[in-house]
Design a protein around this motif. Structure first.
Motif, PDB file in Angstrom:
ATOM      1  N   ALA A   1       8.732  -6.999  10.158  1.00  0.00           N
ATOM      2  CA  ALA A   1       9.842  -7.753  10.745  1.00  0.00           C
ATOM      3  C   ALA A   1       9.517  -9.248  10.715  1.00  0.00           C
ATOM      4  CB  ALA A   1      10.091  -7.300  12.181  1.00  0.00           C
ATOM      5  N   HIS A   2      10.550 -10.048  10.915  1.00  0.00           N
ATOM      6  CA  HIS A   2      10.376 -11.505  10.945  1.00  0.00           C
ATOM      7  C   HIS A   2      11.163 -12.040  12.128  1.00  0.00           C
ATOM      8  CE1 HIS A   2      10.491 -15.738   9.824  1.00  0.00           C
ATOM      9  NE2 HIS A   2       9.570 -15.505   8.913  1.00  0.00           N
ATOM     10  N   PRO A   3      10.596 -12.957  12.910  1.00  0.00           N
ATOM     11  CA  PRO A   3      11.310 -13.450  14.095  1.00  0.00           C
ATOM     12  C   PRO A   3      12.643 -14.127  13.788  1.00  0.00           C
ATOM     13  CG  PRO A   3       9.329 -14.753  13.649  1.00  0.00           C
ATOM     14  CD  PRO A   3       9.250 -13.532  12.803  1.00  0.00           C
ATOM     15  N   SER A   4      12.805 -14.646  12.573  1.00  0.00           N
ATOM     16  CA  SER A   4      14.078 -15.291  12.217  1.00  0.00           C
ATOM     17  C   SER A   4      15.159 -14.276  11.875  1.00  0.00           C
ATOM     18  CB  SER A   4      13.882 -16.247  11.038  1.00  0.00           C
ATOM     19  OG  SER A   4      13.087 -17.353  11.416  1.00  0.00           O
ATOM     20  N   GLY A   5      14.757 -13.043  11.572  1.00  0.00           N
ATOM     21  CA  GLY A   5      15.758 -12.021  11.311  1.00  0.00           C
ATOM     22  C   GLY A   5      15.571 -11.302   9.993  1.00  0.00           C
ATOM     23  N   ASP A   6      16.599 -10.551   9.615  1.00  0.00           N
ATOM     24  CA  ASP A   6      16.488  -9.627   8.496  1.00  0.00           C
ATOM     25  C   ASP A   6      16.498 -10.297   7.128  1.00  0.00           C
ATOM     26  OD1 ASP A   6      16.398  -7.518  10.291  1.00  0.00           O
ATOM     27  OD2 ASP A   6      18.571  -7.369  10.385  1.00  0.00           O
ATOM     28  N   ALA A   7      17.144 -11.456   6.998  1.00  0.00           N
ATOM     29  CA  ALA A   7      17.123 -12.152   5.709  1.00  0.00           C
ATOM     30  C   ALA A   7      15.690 -12.566   5.367  1.00  0.00           C
ATOM     31  CB  ALA A   7      18.043 -13.370   5.754  1.00  0.00           C
ATOM     32  N   HIS A   8      14.986 -13.127   6.353  1.00  0.00           N
ATOM     33  CA  HIS A   8      13.598 -13.524   6.139  1.00  0.00           C
ATOM     34  C   HIS A   8      12.704 -12.297   5.950  1.00  0.00           C
ATOM     35  CE1 HIS A   8      15.170 -17.308   7.602  1.00  0.00           C
ATOM     36  NE2 HIS A   8      14.009 -17.905   7.402  1.00  0.00           N
ATOM     37  N   ALA A   9      12.985 -11.231   6.694  1.00  0.00           N
ATOM     38  CA  ALA A   9      12.194 -10.009   6.545  1.00  0.00           C
ATOM     39  C   ALA A   9      12.345  -9.441   5.139  1.00  0.00           C
ATOM     40  CB  ALA A   9      12.634  -8.976   7.579  1.00  0.00           C
ATOM     41  N   GLY A  10      13.535  -9.573   4.567  1.00  0.00           N
ATOM     42  CA  GLY A  10      13.752  -9.114   3.193  1.00  0.00           C
ATOM     43  C   GLY A  10      12.893  -9.877   2.201  1.00  0.00           C
ATOM     44  N   VAL A  11      12.786 -11.200   2.393  1.00  0.00           N
ATOM     45  CA  VAL A  11      11.921 -12.016   1.530  1.00  0.00           C
ATOM     46  C   VAL A  11      10.467 -11.579   1.693  1.00  0.00           C
ATOM     47  CG1 VAL A  11      11.077 -14.350   1.086  1.00  0.00           C
ATOM     48  CG2 VAL A  11      13.488 -13.977   1.585  1.00  0.00           C
ATOM     49  N   LEU A  12      10.064 -11.334   2.949  1.00  0.00           N
ATOM     50  CA  LEU A  12       8.704 -10.891   3.233  1.00  0.00           C
ATOM     51  C   LEU A  12       8.401  -9.570   2.536  1.00  0.00           C
ATOM     52  CD1 LEU A  12       6.043 -11.094   4.835  1.00  0.00           C
ATOM     53  CD2 LEU A  12       7.218 -10.022   6.762  1.00  0.00           C
ATOM     54  N   CYS A  13       9.312  -8.610   2.646  1.00  0.00           N
ATOM     55  CA  CYS A  13       9.117  -7.296   2.010  1.00  0.00           C
ATOM     56  C   CYS A  13       9.035  -7.420   0.493  1.00  0.00           C
ATOM     57  CB  CYS A  13      10.246  -6.352   2.389  1.00  0.00           C
ATOM     58  SG  CYS A  13      10.264  -5.830   4.115  1.00  0.00           S
ATOM     59  N   LEU A  14       9.936  -8.221  -0.074  1.00  0.00           N
ATOM     60  CA  LEU A  14       9.986  -8.359  -1.532  1.00  0.00           C
ATOM     61  C   LEU A  14       8.729  -9.049  -2.053  1.00  0.00           C
ATOM     62  CD1 LEU A  14      11.641  -7.898  -4.051  1.00  0.00           C
ATOM     63  CD2 LEU A  14      12.879 -10.020  -3.592  1.00  0.00           C
ATOM     64  N   GLY A  15       8.297 -10.116  -1.373  1.00  0.00           N
ATOM     65  CA  GLY A  15       7.098 -10.810  -1.812  1.00  0.00           C
ATOM     66  C   GLY A  15       5.843  -9.959  -1.677  1.00  0.00           C
ATOM     67  N   ALA A  16       5.749  -9.223  -0.567  1.00  0.00           N
ATOM     68  CA  ALA A  16       4.576  -8.369  -0.349  1.00  0.00           C
ATOM     69  C   ALA A  16       4.537  -7.240  -1.369  1.00  0.00           C
ATOM     70  CB  ALA A  16       4.608  -7.809   1.064  1.00  0.00           C
ATOM     71  N   ALA A  17       5.693  -6.656  -1.669  1.00  0.00           N
ATOM     72  CA  ALA A  17       5.740  -5.570  -2.657  1.00  0.00           C
ATOM     73  C   ALA A  17       5.367  -6.080  -4.046  1.00  0.00           C
ATOM     74  CB  ALA A  17       7.133  -4.949  -2.674  1.00  0.00           C
ATOM     75  N   ALA A  18       5.812  -7.290  -4.379  1.00  0.00           N
ATOM     76  CA  ALA A  18       5.465  -7.868  -5.686  1.00  0.00           C
ATOM     77  C   ALA A  18       3.968  -8.103  -5.782  1.00  0.00           C
ATOM     78  CB  ALA A  18       6.223  -9.175  -5.892  1.00  0.00           C
ATOM     79  N   ALA A  19       3.355  -8.586  -4.675  1.00  0.00           N
ATOM     80  CA  ALA A  19       1.911  -8.807  -4.663  1.00  0.00           C
ATOM     81  C   ALA A  19       1.158  -7.493  -4.835  1.00  0.00           C
ATOM     82  CB  ALA A  19       1.501  -9.493  -3.368  1.00  0.00           C
ATOM     83  N   ALA A  20       1.741  -6.396  -4.335  1.00  0.00           N
ATOM     84  CA  ALA A  20       1.127  -5.072  -4.470  1.00  0.00           C
ATOM     85  C   ALA A  20       1.555  -4.374  -5.756  1.00  0.00           C
ATOM     86  CB  ALA A  20       1.492  -4.209  -3.267  1.00  0.00           C
ATOM     87  N   LYS A  21       2.279  -5.119  -6.613  1.00  0.00           N
ATOM     88  CA  LYS A  21       2.757  -4.605  -7.907  1.00  0.00           C
ATOM     89  C   LYS A  21       3.643  -3.373  -7.752  1.00  0.00           C
ATOM     90  CE  LYS A  21      -1.298  -6.426 -10.306  1.00  0.00           C
ATOM     91  NZ  LYS A  21      -0.591  -7.664 -10.694  1.00  0.00           N
ATOM     92  N   PHE A  22       4.345  -3.308  -6.623  1.00  0.00           N
ATOM     93  CA  PHE A  22       5.319  -2.247  -6.353  1.00  0.00           C
ATOM     94  C   PHE A  22       4.705  -0.851  -6.471  1.00  0.00           C
ATOM     95  CE2 PHE A  22       7.646  -5.914  -7.984  1.00  0.00           C
ATOM     96  CZ  PHE A  22       8.535  -6.138  -6.953  1.00  0.00           C
ATOM     97  N   GLU A  23       3.427  -0.741  -6.120  1.00  0.00           N
ATOM     98  CA  GLU A  23       2.758   0.557  -6.197  1.00  0.00           C
ATOM     99  C   GLU A  23       3.440   1.551  -5.258  1.00  0.00           C
ATOM    100  OE1 GLU A  23      -1.343   0.058  -5.352  1.00  0.00           O
ATOM    101  OE2 GLU A  23      -1.791  -1.005  -7.231  1.00  0.00           O
ATOM    102  N   GLU A  24       3.668   2.736  -5.756  1.00  0.00           N
ATOM    103  CA  GLU A  24       4.407   3.753  -5.002  1.00  0.00           C
ATOM    104  C   GLU A  24       3.728   4.094  -3.687  1.00  0.00           C
ATOM    105  OE1 GLU A  24       6.117   8.323  -5.598  1.00  0.00           O
ATOM    106  OE2 GLU A  24       5.343   7.181  -7.315  1.00  0.00           O
ATOM    107  N   ALA A  25       2.398   4.246  -3.723  1.00  0.00           N
ATOM    108  CA  ALA A  25       1.668   4.615  -2.506  1.00  0.00           C
ATOM    109  C   ALA A  25       1.764   3.499  -1.466  1.00  0.00           C
ATOM    110  CB  ALA A  25       0.209   4.899  -2.838  1.00  0.00           C
ATOM    111  N   TRP A  26       1.697   2.251  -1.926  1.00  0.00           N
ATOM    112  CA  TRP A  26       1.793   1.111  -1.006  1.00  0.00           C
ATOM    113  C   TRP A  26       3.163   1.107  -0.332  1.00  0.00           C
ATOM    114  CZ3 TRP A  26       4.827  -3.139  -0.193  1.00  0.00           C
ATOM    115  CH2 TRP A  26       4.288  -4.167   0.596  1.00  0.00           C
TER     116      TRP A  26
END
Length: 289
Positions: free
Chosen positions: A36-61
């Protein structure tokens, strides 16, 4: 470099928002809160997308975090397409790729939040007065020919309701980053991407983001009603010799009284000739005193 990072974040915000949901249906509240992100769901979406890209979208992750890998990959492809189009057309001189995105600074967080606010001015909600919630339930019971039972309205439902510009009471989705069971932890104003109603008539707001009411006053345009120069605080002369004033501001819902917002700073030239002359006269009188 900072402009490129901010551009990449802005494109990521749009790409993440293209998906209605980035979590799988069975994601737990703990999994959602972890991203989650204190600013809300738009920021949380960026956080999720960036983190998943850093993890190379691995299924287990993704599985461990309750994320929908397929939705994230679609958002990543859209980010790449939008980034390429923006660079090709000259919208941005530089724009970081998804895998190069760094965590937002507080200043960039605020800039992104303002973008979300500016694009959602027709979907603003404010925390409702608890007494208004009780009155609404009483009226609903009366229109149905029933007696209102105070016990039918829980303290949580009374204290955490929002009202929208279109009217009616609603509640933040439990899936949202800004969701809370405590009134004190909820933002006074928020914007939302969509609303839905269940079979019992309860309205829920999805994909919510907290907004500063000062941004609504500054960015609201035709949704905001601006008043004449305010006497408190009084007009002043700035460093360039210009008379600057404050004016009242209020959001105008479809029905009901305006929603007061913080005062807005404006140059005297922004007012009608009579109001501008009045502001200048106030400054002159203050200087004489």
């Amino acid at each position: 470099a900072r402009r490129g990072a901010l551009a990449g974040l802005a494109v990521a915000l749009v790409a993440a928002a293209s998906e209605a949901e980035l979590f799988v249906e069975g994601a737990t509240e703990a999994q959602r809160r972890a991203l989650a992100h204190p600013s809300g769901d738009a920021h949380a979406g960026v956080l999720c997308l960036g983190a998943a890209a850093a993890a190379k979208f691995e299924e287990a992750w993704c599985d461990d975090r309750g994320l929908d890998g397929a939705a994230l990959k679609r958002a990543a492809r859209l980010h790449a397409s939008l980034r390429a189009a923006c660079l090709r057309s000259g919208v941005f001189e530089t724009c970081d790729a998804l895998e190069d995105l760094a965590p937002c600074s507080a200043a960039d967080d605020a800039r992104l939040a303002k973008c979300v606010c500016a694009g959602s001015l027709d979907r603003v909600a404010r925390l409702a007065d608890p007494s208004k919630v009780v009155l609404s339930r009483r009226r609903a019971a009366a229109s149905a020919g029933e007696a209102f039972d105070p016990k039918s309205l829980s303290g949580k439902d009374r204290d955490t309701a929002y009202e929208t510009l279109s009217g009616g009471l609603c509640y933040v989705s439990q899936k949202s980053s800004v969701f809370s069971r405590s009134r004190g932890d909820l933002p006074d104003f928020l914007v939302y991407a969509a609303s839905r109603e269940n079979d019992k008539g309860r309205r829920t707001l999805d994909r919510c983001s907290a907004v500063d009411p000062r941004w609504l006053a500054q960015l609201g345009g035709r949704f905001v009603e601006l008043g004449p120069p305010s006497s408190r605080p009084p007009p002043v002369v700035d460093d360039r010799g210009r008379v600057r004033c404050f004016r009242t501001a209020a959001l105008t819902p479809i029905s009901g009284p305006p929603w007061p917002l913080p005062l807005v700073a404006a140059a005297a030239a922004a007012f009608s000739p009579s109001d501008a002359a009045d502001a200048c006269a106030r400054v002159a009188l203050a200087a004489h005193e």
